[in-house]
Design a protein around this motif. Structure first.
Motif, PDB file in Angstrom:
ATOM      1  N   PHE A 310      56.611  -3.917  32.770  1.00 57.11           N
ATOM      2  CA  PHE A 310      55.081  -3.815  33.444  1.00 57.11           C
ATOM      3  C   PHE A 310      54.339  -4.800  33.604  1.00 57.11           C
ATOM      4  O   PHE A 310      53.292  -5.336  33.708  1.00 57.11           O
ATOM      5  CB  PHE A 310      54.407  -3.242  31.825  1.00 57.11           C
ATOM      6  CG  PHE A 310      55.138  -2.585  31.153  1.00 57.11           C
ATOM      7  CD1 PHE A 310      54.501  -1.071  31.054  1.00 57.11           C
ATOM      8  CD2 PHE A 310      56.093  -2.742  30.123  1.00 57.11           C
ATOM      9  CE1 PHE A 310      54.909   0.141  30.899  1.00 57.11           C
ATOM     10  CE2 PHE A 310      56.361  -1.260  29.344  1.00 57.11           C
ATOM     11  CZ  PHE A 310      55.847   0.156  29.859  1.00 57.11           C
ATOM     12  N   ASP A 311      55.615  -5.964  33.638  1.00 57.16           N
ATOM     13  CA  ASP A 311      54.482  -7.058  34.671  1.00 57.16           C
ATOM     14  C   ASP A 311      54.494  -6.931  36.430  1.00 57.16           C
ATOM     15  O   ASP A 311      54.935  -6.491  36.954  1.00 57.16           O
ATOM     16  CB  ASP A 311      55.870  -8.430  34.497  1.00 57.16           C
ATOM     17  CG  ASP A 311      55.905  -8.681  33.406  1.00 57.16           C
ATOM     18  OD1 ASP A 311      55.026  -8.205  32.475  1.00 57.16           O
ATOM     19  OD2 ASP A 311      57.051  -9.440  33.192  1.00 57.16           O
ATOM     20  N   GLU A 312      53.555  -6.793  37.314  1.00 60.05           N
ATOM     21  CA  GLU A 312      52.905  -6.889  38.096  1.00 60.05           C
ATOM     22  C   GLU A 312      54.296  -7.296  39.166  1.00 60.05           C
ATOM     23  O   GLU A 312      54.659  -8.562  39.157  1.00 60.05           O
ATOM     24  CB  GLU A 312      51.409  -8.154  38.493  1.00 60.05           C
ATOM     25  CG  GLU A 312      50.484  -7.008  37.903  1.00 60.05           C
ATOM     26  CD  GLU A 312      49.015  -8.229  37.946  1.00 60.05           C
ATOM     27  OE1 GLU A 312      49.175  -9.112  39.493  1.00 60.05           O
ATOM     28  OE2 GLU A 312      48.531  -8.095  37.593  1.00 60.05           O
ATOM     29  N   PHE A 313      54.464  -6.717  40.023  1.00 58.93           N
ATOM     30  CA  PHE A 313      55.283  -6.451  40.952  1.00 58.93           C
ATOM     31  C   PHE A 313      56.899  -6.770  40.774  1.00 58.93           C
ATOM     32  O   PHE A 313      58.125  -6.906  41.271  1.00 58.93           O
ATOM     33  CB  PHE A 313      55.491  -7.497  42.435  1.00 58.93           C
ATOM     34  CG  PHE A 313      54.014  -8.150  42.559  1.00 58.93           C
ATOM     35  CD1 PHE A 313      54.002  -7.518  43.946  1.00 58.93           C
ATOM     36  CD2 PHE A 313      52.536  -9.051  42.746  1.00 58.93           C
ATOM     37  CE1 PHE A 313      52.527  -6.799  44.424  1.00 58.93           C
ATOM     38  CE2 PHE A 313      51.842  -8.552  43.036  1.00 58.93           C
ATOM     39  CZ  PHE A 313      51.523  -7.988  44.696  1.00 58.93           C
ATOM     40  N   GLY A 330      53.576  -0.082  39.980  1.00 60.00           N
ATOM     41  CA  GLY A 330      53.390   1.263  39.544  1.00 60.00           C
ATOM     42  C   GLY A 330      52.172   0.629  37.784  1.00 60.00           C
ATOM     43  O   GLY A 330      51.304   1.635  36.897  1.00 60.00           O
ATOM     44  N   LEU A 331      53.195   0.719  37.023  1.00 57.81           N
ATOM     45  CA  LEU A 331      53.705   0.388  35.267  1.00 57.81           C
ATOM     46  C   LEU A 331      52.381  -1.145  34.690  1.00 57.81           C
ATOM     47  O   LEU A 331      51.706  -0.809  34.053  1.00 57.81           O
ATOM     48  CB  LEU A 331      54.836   0.194  34.999  1.00 57.81           C
ATOM     49  CG  LEU A 331      56.359   1.156  35.102  1.00 57.81           C
ATOM     50  CD1 LEU A 331      57.711   0.589  34.529  1.00 57.81           C
ATOM     51  CD2 LEU A 331      55.313   2.481  34.594  1.00 57.81           C
ATOM     52  N   SER A 332      52.071  -1.871  36.165  1.00 53.27           N
ATOM     53  CA  SER A 332      51.095  -2.931  34.960  1.00 53.27           C
ATOM     54  C   SER A 332      49.951  -1.743  35.383  1.00 53.27           C
ATOM     55  O   SER A 332      48.958  -2.047  34.176  1.00 53.27           O
ATOM     56  CB  SER A 332      51.048  -4.497  36.215  1.00 53.27           C
ATOM     57  OG  SER A 332      50.964  -3.454  37.631  1.00 53.27           O
ATOM     58  N   ILE A 333      50.125  -1.043  36.444  1.00 57.77           N
ATOM     59  CA  ILE A 333      48.145  -0.583  36.043  1.00 57.77           C
ATOM     60  C   ILE A 333      48.405   0.345  35.110  1.00 57.77           C
ATOM     61  O   ILE A 333      47.463   0.753  34.333  1.00 57.77           O
ATOM     62  CB  ILE A 333      48.550   1.096  38.196  1.00 57.77           C
ATOM     63  CG1 ILE A 333      48.209  -0.815  38.791  1.00 57.77           C
ATOM     64  CG2 ILE A 333      47.150   1.627  37.690  1.00 57.77           C
ATOM     65  CD1 ILE A 333      47.871   0.056  40.512  1.00 57.77           C
ATOM     66  N   VAL A 334      49.601   1.133  35.218  1.00 58.50           N
ATOM     67  CA  VAL A 334      49.178   2.398  33.575  1.00 58.50           C
ATOM     68  C   VAL A 334      49.140   1.305  32.699  1.00 58.50           C
ATOM     69  O   VAL A 334      48.112   2.173  32.110  1.00 58.50           O
ATOM     70  CB  VAL A 334      51.111   2.980  34.148  1.00 58.50           C
ATOM     71  CG1 VAL A 334      50.953   3.355  32.286  1.00 58.50           C
ATOM     72  CG2 VAL A 334      51.297   3.625  35.289  1.00 58.50           C
ATOM     73  N   LYS A 335      49.735  -0.200  32.197  1.00 53.16           N
ATOM     74  CA  LYS A 335      49.995  -0.757  30.959  1.00 53.16           C
ATOM     75  C   LYS A 335      47.770  -0.988  31.245  1.00 53.16           C
ATOM     76  O   LYS A 335      48.017  -0.768  29.687  1.00 53.16           O
ATOM     77  CB  LYS A 335      50.688  -1.798  31.414  1.00 53.16           C
ATOM     78  CG  LYS A 335      50.368  -2.220  29.500  1.00 53.16           C
ATOM     79  CD  LYS A 335      51.779  -3.284  29.050  1.00 53.16           C
ATOM     80  CE  LYS A 335      51.308  -4.002  27.814  1.00 53.16           C
ATOM     81  NZ  LYS A 335      51.722  -4.531  27.489  1.00 53.16           N
ATOM     82  N   LYS A 336      47.815  -1.569  32.076  1.00 56.42           N
ATOM     83  CA  LYS A 336      46.180  -1.952  31.528  1.00 56.42           C
ATOM     84  C   LYS A 336      45.201  -0.360  31.783  1.00 56.42           C
ATOM     85  O   LYS A 336      44.408  -0.399  30.742  1.00 56.42           O
ATOM     86  CB  LYS A 336      45.440  -1.839  33.538  1.00 56.42           C
ATOM     87  CG  LYS A 336      45.765  -3.713  33.580  1.00 56.42           C
ATOM     88  CD  LYS A 336      45.045  -4.788  33.783  1.00 56.42           C
ATOM     89  CE  LYS A 336      45.410  -5.983  34.650  1.00 56.42           C
ATOM     90  NZ  LYS A 336      44.804  -6.673  35.048  1.00 56.42           N
ATOM     91  N   MET A 337      45.231   0.560  32.126  1.00 62.26           N
ATOM     92  CA  MET A 337      44.788   1.773  31.487  1.00 62.26           C
ATOM     93  C   MET A 337      45.100   2.008  30.679  1.00 62.26           C
ATOM     94  O   MET A 337      44.170   2.867  29.411  1.00 62.26           O
ATOM     95  CB  MET A 337      45.008   2.676  32.959  1.00 62.26           C
ATOM     96  CG  MET A 337      44.564   2.708  34.268  1.00 62.26           C
ATOM     97  SD  MET A 337      44.197   3.583  35.912  1.00 62.26           S
ATOM     98  CE  MET A 337      43.601   2.646  36.843  1.00 62.26           C
ATOM     99  N   VAL A 338      46.576   2.408  29.741  1.00 63.73           N
ATOM    100  CA  VAL A 338      46.654   2.382  28.822  1.00 63.73           C
ATOM    101  C   VAL A 338      45.453   1.518  27.864  1.00 63.73           C
ATOM    102  O   VAL A 338      44.625   2.009  26.424  1.00 63.73           O
ATOM    103  CB  VAL A 338      47.917   2.541  28.209  1.00 63.73           C
ATOM    104  CG1 VAL A 338      48.627   2.877  26.901  1.00 63.73           C
ATOM    105  CG2 VAL A 338      49.359   3.963  29.088  1.00 63.73           C
TER     106      VAL A 338
END
Ligand code: ADP
Length: 377
Positions: A310-313, A330-338
């Protein structure tokens, strides 16, 4: 001594106001005083003190109320509570409300000077960290605007020129040149997408997002995402299914962001999968949460990566020419949005067997305003 710091004393006892004023003006501070909270609050605005000494027990508006109002006017003002011995416990309450320290009555001139000097050191640190935060924010904003305008615009223009050339509208080109240009086109589009993702992460503001939450149906959004990604899944002969109860309560959220969550998780399930694999999206409900799981039977990953994806890059295979392309954003965006929806995300995975991402969205959303200034303290 040239202490030009401004100190305000709010106390209904004249003797306390006078003794503080005397003790502090003697060492060069500029002191004003007020006999009640309302007059004191007026002075907080007009006199702009660095430190306010507040008596907790005053007729009319209480010291605790005054503390709260001072905190709202300027959280960098250091608040010191003056209290009698009998009210030490309320002084502790006051500290919980943002007071920096307290001084019990009676006190000597030296004691008040020591506590004020300590308060001013604290204020200096606060002002420095605030200045640093603003500087970092300015640098971040400059970077965002540089990437948005100076990088993205020429890239988009170059892609357009390539389209014209590849479309044959600028005359004939050799098959070799065409092939090379097509490769350029793919690379440039990847770069443009990466920049777009980075920008959406950099400008993401959870508080702003939650201001415009509406009632949304996770089932509808999941279905839309599946519809959009169906053809990509079919190309890899991957089955993509949704399993959901007939009806589910709506949650408060942002439709576009939730769509991005589904898109990212489902496209990862397809990307990191093998031909003939499956991706399953499941929705379910408990008393408190609506849960979403996106699972696949693809390549999975080792346990050591799970805390970092979930870390950037971060990419499990970080090489530039890894077999599956991606940005690691992608997953860092997902985590922030969640998190912006008050939810949590977890992952389980095993190399060669597949992965399951599980999100719990609370049925009742309670906004948590992230006060940057408070975080810095
Ligand atoms: P990207 O896919 O652009 O590299 P992500 O942030 O979406 O970035 O994912 C980070 C990394 O986590 C990926 O590079 C990949 O190694 C791993 N990953 C994500 N989803 C899956 C999945 N469903 N199966 C296996 N690995 C995954």
């Amino acid at each position: 001594m040239a202490n030009k710091e401004r100190i305000l004393v709010i106390d209904d006892e004249e003797v306390i106001r006078d003794s503080c004023t005397q003790a502090l003006t003697k060492v060069g501070y500029v002191v004003k005083s007020a006999e009640d909270a309302d007059k004191g609050l007026e002075l907080v605005k007009s006199f702009n003190p660095g430190i306010v000494l507040v008596d907790l027990k005053m007729p009319g508006k209480s010291g605790i109320e005054a503390l709260e109002e001072i905190q709202n006017i300027d959280p960098n003002i250091i608040k010191i509570v003056i209290t009698g011995f009998a009210t030490v416990s309320s002084a502790i309450d006051a500290m919980k409300k943002g007071a920096y320290d307290f001084i019990p009555k009676p006190f000597t001139p030296e004691e008040i000077r020591v506590i004020v000097a300590r308060g001013l050191e604290r204020r200096q640190l606060l002002l420095e960290s605030e200045a640093l935060r603003l500087e970092q924010e300015r640098t971040r904003q400059n970077m965002i605007s540089l990437v948005s305008h100076e990088f993205r615009a020429p890239l988009a223009a170059t892609i357009q020129y390539l389209e014209v050339i590849l479309g044959g509208m600028a005359g004939d080109i050799s098959p070799e040149a065409k092939e090379m240009m097509e490769r350029c086109d793919v690379r440039l589009r990847e770069m443009l997408e990466l920049l777009g993702r980075w920008i959406s992460l950099a400008i993401f503001d959870a508080d702003k997002l939650s201001e415009n939450f509406t009632d949304i149906s996770l089932k509808d959004i999941a279905s839309e995402s599946i519809e959009v990604l169906k053809s990509t899944a079919e190309e890899k002969k991957i089955s993509l299914t949704l399993d959901s109860p007939e009806s589910l309560p709506t949650i408060k959220g942002n439709k576009v962001s939730i769509g991005e969550i589904f898109n990212n998780l489902i496209s990862n399930g397809i990307k990191y999968n093998k031909e003939g694999g499956w991706v399953k999206v499941r929705l379910s409900e408990t008393d408190e949460y609506i849960s979403v799981t996106v699972s696949d039977n693809g390549m999975g990953m080792d346990h050591e990566h799970l805390s970092k994806i979930f870390d950037e890059f971060y990419r499990v295979d970080g090489r530039r020419n890894a077999p599956v392309k991606g940005s690691g954003l992608g997953l860092s965006i997902v985590k922030k949005m969640v998190n912006a929806h008050g939810g949590t995300i977890d992952v389980e995975s095993e190399t060669g067997k597949g992965s399951t991402f599980k999100i719990d969205f609370p049925k009742v959303f309670e906004p948590k305003h992230s006060d940057k200034k408070e975080e810095d303290r």
